[in-house]
Scaffold this motif. Structure first.
Motif, mmCIF file in Angstrom:
data_model
loop_
_atom_site.group_PDB
_atom_site.id
_atom_site.type_symbol
_atom_site.label_atom_id
_atom_site.label_comp_id
_atom_site.label_asym_id
_atom_site.label_seq_id
_atom_site.Cartn_x
_atom_site.Cartn_y
_atom_site.Cartn_z
ATOM 1 N N HIS A 176 0.834 -1.196 0.000
ATOM 2 C CA HIS A 176 0.000 0.000 0.000
ATOM 3 C C HIS A 176 0.869 1.247 0.000
ATOM 4 C CE1 HIS A 176 -3.591 2.361 0.817
ATOM 5 N NE2 HIS A 176 -2.902 3.003 1.774
ATOM 6 N N GLN A 177 1.910 1.203 0.828
ATOM 7 C CA GLN A 177 2.789 2.365 0.913
ATOM 8 C C GLN A 177 3.525 2.594 -0.400
ATOM 9 O OE1 GLN A 177 5.803 2.123 3.932
ATOM 10 N NE2 GLN A 177 6.743 4.033 3.269
ATOM 11 N N GLU A 178 3.950 1.502 -1.011
ATOM 12 C CA GLU A 178 4.686 1.658 -2.267
ATOM 13 C C GLU A 178 3.781 2.147 -3.377
ATOM 14 O OE1 GLU A 178 6.927 -1.868 -3.027
ATOM 15 O OE2 GLU A 178 8.360 -1.370 -1.432
ATOM 16 N N ALA A 179 2.478 1.762 -3.315
ATOM 17 C CA ALA A 179 1.558 2.163 -4.366
ATOM 18 C C ALA A 179 1.104 3.604 -4.172
ATOM 19 C CB ALA A 179 0.348 1.219 -4.375
ATOM 20 N N THR A 180 0.787 3.974 -2.941
ATOM 21 C CA THR A 180 0.164 5.281 -2.728
ATOM 22 C C THR A 180 1.032 6.258 -1.968
ATOM 23 O OG1 THR A 180 -0.800 4.601 -0.632
ATOM 24 C CG2 THR A 180 -2.095 4.154 -2.612
ATOM 25 N N GLY A 181 2.073 5.763 -1.318
ATOM 26 C CA GLY A 181 2.911 6.657 -0.538
ATOM 27 C C GLY A 181 2.378 6.916 0.846
ATOM 28 N N GLN A 182 1.225 6.342 1.139
ATOM 29 C CA GLN A 182 0.623 6.563 2.458
ATOM 30 C C GLN A 182 1.262 5.638 3.489
ATOM 31 O OE1 GLN A 182 -3.535 5.827 2.473
ATOM 32 N NE2 GLN A 182 -3.917 7.117 4.263
#
Lengths: 438, 404
Positions: free
Chosen positions: B217-223
């Motif tokens: 998720h972090q890699e996809a959205t940066g969140q």
């Protein structure tokens, strides 16, 4: 324009740093109270130190060095102070074990000579000629400790000269490989079969079951001391030092074996190293204690300390080999190739080019192994030798000092700490000195 | 051409075995082989003749005889009627218990001390230096007997806990430090408790899956999600819910003073605690040094670059410095784990019955089978050591810098 200048020509006097940027308050703020969390941590840490000192110092300082037994001491000082009297009372035993009192100058002399022998190895500013003494020291030291006729160390030493002479003769006639093999053979034959009779002839033999004592031709010597009388710090130092001295060359050979291109040599080295490193030292000491005599010709039995030294050496050599192998592997291939390109043969290239550099890289590890070996000598107490740790049980078992704990352990801990800590400091000094990089 | 032919097919002289580099290494290897074989034959021959002189033969049958001695510290069923083999099993499990618990706590302690040694706080870093230099420069055997002495001499006898004017008190009515060991509450598992355990296992799997998802998720959205709190929630909440739904199937039994001793709780013996404690403090000093060296091996540029990217100091440590330092730290860490495991054999000094104490101690003395016992002992330790280094090497390879 003369005399008019907007540029200052002389330096202004230096001004003191602003208040709060110098001195103790500044240092304290920077290093201990830089923010509130740090401040709390510092206060807690200081409180901890103060508490430990509060517990320990009165106990240690109010303790007494007098009195010959724990009950007397406790009556005099109460339960809250140390009875250092045990150290004074048993100091001699903690140092020398049961070594005869009249002969104790010998281990002391051996220790002082050891420092002399070690000095030129440790500090290269000392004259190189002292290394001659270092090479002879193992024989002098062993003779001083065990005593007996002077011919024993001399004849064992003679084995090396015989080997060397055989090597020089055979090398000229048959080449160096044959020379090495013949030299080793000659030395081993000398040690195994000839040394005993020669020593008996020169120094005399003691009475045994089937033969009476014979006087020797030149019975020079000092009183011999049984290994079972060895003990205390002297025993630790004896085992530790012999282990260190003997394991170093063995470790180099094993490391070279493991780096070798020859399949069989390499396999044997790997099996040996991995086996030894995979088992605890205590199992090897068990081998020395109960098993080693099984592997020797029926009827031979030699003393426990010697067996322990053998096993400790084998143990340390495997670790040493791995450290030195690390050093060998860290050298750039160019060094090996350059040595080959100069036309040096294997031993020459190792001796002149590779080893000096590889050993230099491995110094911290080597000293680390030495420290570990010295600490591991305490394990001999488990198989019943009287090293300092073994002596604590003996001393605590006597009626005089029954129930004494902290004073003894503390003393032994400090004793070991002094040796190991100075070794580790020396290693750091050497690392700094040998640094050739930036 | 003629000369080359002459050389290739040329007469083979015996001296070529030594002087010709093509044959030379073969010659040396043959000599080494002969010497090693001769040496082994000599040793085995001595051994056999010595054994026959003593009317012994190498025989492992004693393993299936009744041992006849008790072991107070055991993880599996054992009595003095069990076989020597069973005794060895008990000892092996005891060794592994100390090794695993010891490695775990030594790592925790060692890493914290190593990091604190690099602290900017002067007094903290000095204290840690003192800790490291004190504990690693004194033989571990001394620490073991020292720890044992502390437990025996300092802690009160169980009877000190008795009566209205007791001189010693339990901590929160649950933990009692006595000179016979430490008593802690014991967990009793009733019917239905298996559901709680299963839920806990499922939660742990869930945490791994969530961790993976959060990373993706972090890699996809940066969140960046607050993973720590969510993971903690996943671990605790379902298990707690099941625990209460099933009607509290797991209960704690507190130790109580009955007669001369504590009963009811879990009894951690002095020998186990003292051995583990000593091994942990000793090994942690070495691990701390490895950690410090590992962190210092990361060039300052890495930290500065990470700070320049706008990372907070905490994340600089966890995302930039530690992952790189780990590569330097892992190899010495492996050897420290190995050392701890091997040092656990010193249990014999405080009477903890590990494999050295059972197989290499009482069994050896009772049966008089030195050769067999010590051989087995060595093989067992060798297996443990090689397994540890294999597992850690696999891990080491997975974090190794991938070079082109």
């Amino acid at each position: 324009m003369s005399g008019q200048s907007y540029i200052r020509t002389e330096m202004l006097p230096e001004q003191p740093a602003p208040l709060g940027e110098t001195g103790i308050p500044h240092w304290l703020r920077e290093n201990m109270f830089s923010n509130w969390l740090n401040g709390i941590v510092s206060v807690v840490a200081m409180a901890f130190v103060a508490y430990v000192l509060y517990l320990f110092l009165p106990w240690a300082i109010q303790g007494t060095w007098g009195y010959g037994s724990r009950t007397e001491c406790l009556e005099a000082v109460g339960g809250d102070a140390a009875c250092w009297g045990v150290i004074r009372d048993r100091f001699n035993q903690l140092m020398f074990g049961f070594y005869p009192y009249a002969e104790q100058w010998r281990p002391m002399l051996a220790f002082v000579l050891m420092l002399v022998a070690v000095a030129p190895i440790l500090f290269d500013k000392l004259p190189r000629k002292m290394l001659m003494f270092s090479a002879l020291y193992p024989f002098i030291g062993a003779w001083l400790l065990w005593g007996g006729t002077i011919w024993t160390p001399l004849m064992v030493l003679a084995g090396f000269f015989i080997g060397y002479i055989v090597f020089r003769i055979a090398e000229g006639l048959l080449g160096d490989l044959v020379g090495i093999i013949l030299a080793i053979l000659a030395t081993v034959i000398w040690w195994l079969f000839l040394v005993g009779p020669v020593i008996g002839f020169l120094g005399g033999t003691e009475a045994t079951a089937d033969a009476a004592a014979t006087p020797g031709l030149l019975p020079w010597g000092i009183e011999s001391v049984k290994s079972s009388d060895f003990g205390g710090l002297m025993l630790s130092l004896t085992i530790g030092t012999s282990g260190i001295v003997l394991s170093f060359p063995l470790g180099i050979i094993l490391a070279l074996g493991r780096q070798s291109d020859m399949f069989l040599v390499k396999t044997f080295s790997v099996i040996y190293i991995e086996f030894i490193r995979g088992v605890p030292l205590i199992t090897l000491l068990f081998v020395a204690h109960v098993l080693l005599n099984y592997f020797l010709p029926p009827g031979t039995s030699f003393d426990l300390i010697l067996r322990v030294v053998i096993m400790v050496t084998m143990f340390a050599a495997a670790y040493m080999a791995e450290i030195i192998r690390g050093g060998l592997a860290a050298l750039p291939t160019g060094q090996y190739e350059a040595a080959d390109a100069l036309g040096l043969d294997y031993w020459k290239s190792m001796r002149l080019i590779i080893m000096p550099q590889a050993l230099k890289i491995s110094i911290p590890g080597i000293v680390g192994t030495f420290i570990g070996l010295f600490k591991d000598t305490t394990l001999v107490s488990i198989i019943g030798l009287m090293d300092p740790v073994g002596l604590t049980n003996a001393i605590r078992g006597t009626t005089d000092w029954n129930g004494i704990v902290w004073e003894l352990y503390l003393f032994i801990a400090v004793m070991f700490w002094i040796f190991t800590f100075s070794m580790s400091r020396y290693s750091m000094y050497l690392e700094r000195k040998l640094q050739t990089g930036h | 051409m003629a000369m080359a032919d002459q050389n290739a097919s040329g007469s083979f002289r015996l001296s070529m075995l030594i002087y010709d580099s093509r044959y030379r290494s073969m010659t040396i290897q043959v000599i080494v082989l002969i010497m090693v074989v001769l040496g082994v034959v000599w040793l085995v021959d001595n051994l056999l003749s010595n054994l026959s002189a003593l009317d012994k033969d190498p025989n492992f049958g004693f393993l299936w005889e009744t041992s006849g001695y008790d072991i107070n510290q055991r993880l599996i069923e054992y009595s003095s009627q069990s076989t020597h083999f069973r005794a060895a099993e008990v000892g092996l499990l005891n060794t592994l218990l100390v090794a695993v618990v010891g490695c775990f706590f030594a790592t925790l302690l060692g890493v914290s001390i190593g990091v604190m040694r690099l602290s900017k706080n002067w007094i903290v870093s000095r204290l840690m230096t003192v800790y490291i230099e004190t504990f690693r420069n004194v033989p571990v055997l001394l620490w073991i007997v020292f720890a044992m002495a502390i437990f025996i001499e300092v802690f009160p006898q169980p009877k000190a806990f008795r009566g209205d004017n007791a001189t010693a008190h339990m901590i929160g009515d649950a933990v009692a430090f006595t000179n016979r060991g430490i008593y802690i509450p014991r967990l009793e598992f009733h019917e239905g408790s298996s559901f709680v355990v299963y839920t806990l296992i499922a939660s742990i799997i869930g945490i791994f899956l969530f961790g993976k998802w959060a990373k993706a998720h972090q890699e996809a959205t940066g969140q960046i999600l607050p993973t720590f709190w969510i993971k903690l929630g996943i671990l605790i909440i379902p298990a707690l819910v099941v625990f209460f739904v099933m009607g509290k199937p797991i209960q704690m039994f507190y130790p109580e003073l009955k007669g001369f001793n504590f009963k009811g709780g879990l009894h951690l013996r002095n020998s186990l605690i003292a051995l583990t404690l000593a091994l942990v403090i000793y090994t942690s000093a070495f691990i701390a040094e490895a950690v410090r060296a590992g962190i210092m091996a990361i060039s300052k540029g890495q930290t500065e670059a990470a700070l320049a990217l706008g990372l907070r100091p905490k994340r600089v440590m966890s995302l930039v410095v530690l992952p790189q330092a780990l590569r330097v730290i892992v190899p010495p860490l492996i050897s420290q784990y190995l050392n701890l495991t091997k040092n656990s054999s010193l249990a014999i000094a405080v009477g903890y019955m590990d494999i050295t104490g059972t197989l290499g101690g009482i069994t050896l003395n009772q049966t008089g089978r030195e050769l067999e016992c010590i051989l087995l002992l060595m093989i067992i330790y060798l297996t443990i050591s090689l397994s540890i280094s294999m597992v850690m090497n696999i891990y080491n390879n997975s974090v190794k810098l991938k070079e082109r």
